[in-house]
Design a protein around this motif. Structure first.
Motif, PDB file in Angstrom:
ATOM      1  N   ALA A 145     -16.074 -52.766  28.537  1.00 20.03           N
ATOM      2  CA  ALA A 145     -14.820 -52.353  27.900  1.00 20.03           C
ATOM      3  C   ALA A 145     -14.562 -50.894  28.239  1.00 20.03           C
ATOM      4  O   ALA A 145     -15.506 -50.130  28.525  1.00 20.03           O
ATOM      5  CB  ALA A 145     -14.893 -52.545  26.384  1.00 20.03           C
ATOM      6  N   GLN A 146     -13.324 -50.488  28.244  1.00 17.01           N
ATOM      7  CA  GLN A 146     -12.992 -49.102  28.559  1.00 17.01           C
ATOM      8  C   GLN A 146     -13.401 -48.196  27.415  1.00 17.01           C
ATOM      9  O   GLN A 146     -13.057 -48.434  26.245  1.00 17.01           O
ATOM     10  CB  GLN A 146     -11.498 -48.966  28.856  1.00 17.01           C
ATOM     11  CG  GLN A 146     -11.069 -49.687  30.118  1.00 17.01           C
ATOM     12  CD  GLN A 146      -9.645 -49.387  30.522  1.00 17.01           C
ATOM     13  OE1 GLN A 146      -9.060 -48.410  30.047  1.00 17.01           O
ATOM     14  NE2 GLN A 146      -9.068 -50.211  31.387  1.00 17.01           N
ATOM     15  N   GLY A 147     -14.152 -47.156  27.755  1.00  9.58           N
ATOM     16  CA  GLY A 147     -14.637 -46.221  26.745  1.00  9.58           C
ATOM     17  C   GLY A 147     -15.495 -45.163  27.404  1.00  9.58           C
ATOM     18  O   GLY A 147     -15.406 -44.912  28.611  1.00  9.58           O
ATOM     19  N   THR A 148     -16.396 -44.516  26.628  1.00 11.25           N
ATOM     20  CA  THR A 148     -17.278 -43.481  27.149  1.00 11.25           C
ATOM     21  C   THR A 148     -18.716 -43.953  27.076  1.00 11.25           C
ATOM     22  O   THR A 148     -19.130 -44.630  26.126  1.00 11.25           O
ATOM     23  CB  THR A 148     -17.119 -42.181  26.350  1.00 11.25           C
ATOM     24  OG1 THR A 148     -17.409 -42.425  24.968  1.00 11.25           O
ATOM     25  CG2 THR A 148     -15.698 -41.624  26.493  1.00 11.25           C
ATOM     26  N   CYS A 149     -19.485 -43.572  28.109  1.00  7.59           N
ATOM     27  CA  CYS A 149     -20.892 -43.938  28.190  1.00  7.59           C
ATOM     28  C   CYS A 149     -21.558 -43.082  29.249  1.00  7.59           C
ATOM     29  O   CYS A 149     -20.871 -42.454  30.068  1.00  7.59           O
ATOM     30  CB  CYS A 149     -21.053 -45.428  28.513  1.00  7.59           C
ATOM     31  SG  CYS A 149     -20.234 -45.942  30.044  1.00  7.59           S
ATOM     32  N   PRO A 150     -22.908 -42.995  29.274  1.00 10.21           N
ATOM     33  CA  PRO A 150     -23.605 -42.205  30.298  1.00 10.21           C
ATOM     34  C   PRO A 150     -23.449 -42.843  31.685  1.00 10.21           C
ATOM     35  O   PRO A 150     -23.469 -44.058  31.823  1.00 10.21           O
ATOM     36  CB  PRO A 150     -25.065 -42.218  29.840  1.00 10.21           C
ATOM     37  CG  PRO A 150     -25.027 -42.624  28.404  1.00 10.21           C
ATOM     38  CD  PRO A 150     -23.835 -43.516  28.252  1.00 10.21           C
ATOM     39  N   GLU A 151     -23.293 -41.995  32.684  1.00 12.43           N
ATOM     40  CA  GLU A 151     -23.252 -42.457  34.077  1.00 12.43           C
ATOM     41  C   GLU A 151     -24.639 -42.960  34.476  1.00 12.43           C
ATOM     42  O   GLU A 151     -25.653 -42.579  33.908  1.00 12.43           O
ATOM     43  CB  GLU A 151     -22.798 -41.320  34.996  1.00 12.43           C
ATOM     44  CG  GLU A 151     -22.741 -41.651  36.481  1.00 12.43           C
ATOM     45  CD  GLU A 151     -21.808 -42.787  36.813  1.00 12.43           C
ATOM     46  OE1 GLU A 151     -22.242 -43.959  36.683  1.00 12.43           O
ATOM     47  OE2 GLU A 151     -20.657 -42.522  37.188  1.00 12.43           O
ATOM     48  N   SER A 152     -24.675 -43.839  35.490  1.00 17.71           N
ATOM     49  CA  SER A 152     -25.935 -44.402  35.950  1.00 17.71           C
ATOM     50  C   SER A 152     -26.764 -43.332  36.654  1.00 17.71           C
ATOM     51  O   SER A 152     -26.222 -42.531  37.435  1.00 17.71           O
ATOM     52  CB  SER A 152     -25.657 -45.564  36.904  1.00 17.71           C
ATOM     53  OG  SER A 152     -26.852 -45.996  37.512  1.00 17.71           O
ATOM     54  N   PRO A 153     -28.079 -43.271  36.422  1.00 18.90           N
ATOM     55  CA  PRO A 153     -28.920 -42.289  37.120  1.00 18.90           C
ATOM     56  C   PRO A 153     -29.060 -42.568  38.609  1.00 18.90           C
ATOM     57  O   PRO A 153     -29.583 -41.724  39.345  1.00 18.90           O
ATOM     58  CB  PRO A 153     -30.270 -42.410  36.397  1.00 18.90           C
ATOM     59  CG  PRO A 153     -30.268 -43.769  35.788  1.00 18.90           C
ATOM     60  CD  PRO A 153     -28.836 -44.053  35.438  1.00 18.90           C
ATOM     61  N   SER A 154     -28.611 -43.736  39.080  1.00 21.08           N
ATOM     62  CA  SER A 154     -28.654 -44.035  40.519  1.00 21.08           C
ATOM     63  C   SER A 154     -27.532 -43.331  41.280  1.00 21.08           C
ATOM     64  O   SER A 154     -27.506 -43.384  42.508  1.00 21.08           O
ATOM     65  CB  SER A 154     -28.566 -45.548  40.741  1.00 21.08           C
ATOM     66  OG  SER A 154     -27.334 -46.054  40.258  1.00 21.08           O
ATOM     67  N   VAL A 155     -26.627 -42.656  40.547  1.00 18.26           N
ATOM     68  CA  VAL A 155     -25.521 -41.922  41.182  1.00 18.26           C
ATOM     69  C   VAL A 155     -25.885 -40.443  41.211  1.00 18.26           C
ATOM     70  O   VAL A 155     -25.932 -39.791  40.153  1.00 18.26           O
ATOM     71  CB  VAL A 155     -24.203 -42.141  40.421  1.00 18.26           C
ATOM     72  CG1 VAL A 155     -23.076 -41.377  41.103  1.00 18.26           C
ATOM     73  CG2 VAL A 155     -23.876 -43.621  40.326  1.00 18.26           C
TER      74      VAL A 155
END
Length: 410
Positions: free
Chosen positions: A110-120
């Motif tokens: 769903a559209q919202g806020t969350c931590p970016e993946s550490p693989s990036v």
């Protein structure tokens, strides 16, 4: 001398034939003639069909259709049925088709806020200053909000605004659509040779409505059935379906037409071959697919799929030939010229390589002057016929001019 340098322009050369009893050169001559004859009959006429006019640029049309069904567990979304609308890209294709054999699912986004993946790499941070607000994450999943947050106990990443949670990157150890090896691919190919106004289709012309529902291509038993099993194509390319389906690959399907229009049209049949073009073909590099839905509170969600599979590239080549007087005449003329070349080769051997080359040279080339008569040499005037009555008594009509007159001037 009268006439000066221009005198040679009025001279005339004619062929002179001499029988040479040299068995080595005679054997060479016959061998060369046999070689030319074998080349003309075997290669030019039988193999290359030099008597035919050819069309090597046919117009081609390809239609493909995948059939089959499989069920696979989608993480977070339960068991799901896959049919041609799901695993084929596009569902009904042309000469390029992609078959999904494995996938990574990220459900409940769903559209919202969350931590970016550490693989990036661009999403890693140690403090808020590393995450400027409004800056897109390069090769990432959203836009930075200005905060550096903990992704887990060992990594901290920038908080982003995007589809959350971020995409899953865990791939199963076995292809989730393993049943795809039994799927069938229908390939309908029509070629048209414009030079001869001749068209041909690879599908058997039959009135039996059940033929294409029950047949599968076999080069020996069913060569006219254009329905191929996926596993058979992969194995014909030298691979195993399980290995190729896990991370994907690309298979080349080659259709070759070689039609002899001097024979019945029914004998014009295509030949199929398969080759591995690439491994680890990841369709998700350029495309991801998602299915959207709303919950009871009218919030928009989606299930994201990262697809792996086998790409089929179908190429069509061919040629058609039909008898034509022009290429036939050219081929025969070339053969006749080669027969003449055999004689030239033997002459060169006699005149330059043989132990008696000087003698053969003197016998082959002779300068003759009208009316000259030396010893046993008898030269007839222009237009005279060689007959016993025209030869002086004591001479033979078959005697060669003696060497006494060679090189003398009139």
């Amino acid at each position: 001398m009268a006439g000066g340098p221009c005198r040679g322009l009025l001279h005339y050369k004619t062929a002179k034939f001499a029988l040479t009893r040299n068995w080595r050169v005679g054997l060479l001559h016959r061998l060369l003639q046999l070689g030319v004859l074998g080349y003309l009959l075997g290669w030019v006429l039988l193999v290359r069909k030099g008597y035919q006019d050819t069309d090597r640029a046919p117009r081609s049309a390809v239609v493909t259709k995948l059939k089959g069904a499989a069920a696979a567990e989608v993480r977070g979304a339960g068991r799901r049925l896959w049919d041609a609308a799901d695993y084929a890209r596009p569902p009904q294709g042309g000469n390029v088709l992609f078959l999904v054999t494995n996938f990574i699912a990220t459900a409940g986004q769903a559209q919202g806020t969350c931590p970016e993946s550490p693989s990036v790499p661009a999403g890693m941070c140690t403090e808020d200053a590393d995450c400027p607000m409004g800056e897109p994450v390069v090769h990432g999943n959203g836009i930075k909000t200005g905060k550096c947050v903990m992704f887990n106990t060992t990594h901290s990443t920038c908080e982003i605004y995007g589809w959350c949670p971020v995409e899953n990157s865990t791939l199963s150890r076995k292809p989730l659509l393993a049943e795809a090896e039994n799927f069938t691919l229908f390939i309908r190919n029509t070629v048209h040779f414009t030079k001869f106004n001749f068209s041909r289709c690879n599908a058997l012309q039959t009135n039996d409505p059940y033929y294409f529902k029950s047949c599968t291509y076999d080069p020996s038993l069913s060569p006219s059935c254009p329905i191929f099993r996926v596993r058979d194509m992969v194995e014909a390319a030298g691979e195993t379906f399980g290995d190729l389906a896990l991370l994907g690959g690309s298979i080349g399907v080659h259709i070759e037409w070689d039609c002899d229009l001097d024979r019945p049209a029914a004998q014009c049949q295509p030949q199929y071959s398969f080759s591995l073009q690439d491994r680890r073909y990841n369709f998700s590099v350029s495309h991801r697919t998602a299915s959207y839905y709303w919950d009871s509170q009218r919030l928009l969600y989606r299930t994201l799929l990262k697809l792996y599979g086998i790409r089929f590239d179908i190429s069509v080549h061919g040629q058609a030939g039909k008898f034509s007087i022009i290429p036939a005449a050219v081929s025969f003329g070339t053969g006749i010229a080669f027969f003449g070349a055999a004689t030239v080769v033997c002459d060169l051997v006699l005149l330059y390589l043989d132990a008696k080359a000087d003698f053969y040279w003197k016998e082959k080339f002779e300068e003759i002057h009208n009316g000259s008569k030396r010893g046993r040499c008898w030269l007839l005037s222009a237009g005279a016929r060689t007959s016993p009555s025209a030869v002086p008594s004591g001479h033979s009509a078959w005697e060669k001019p003696c060497s006494e007159t060679r090189g003398t001037q009139a």
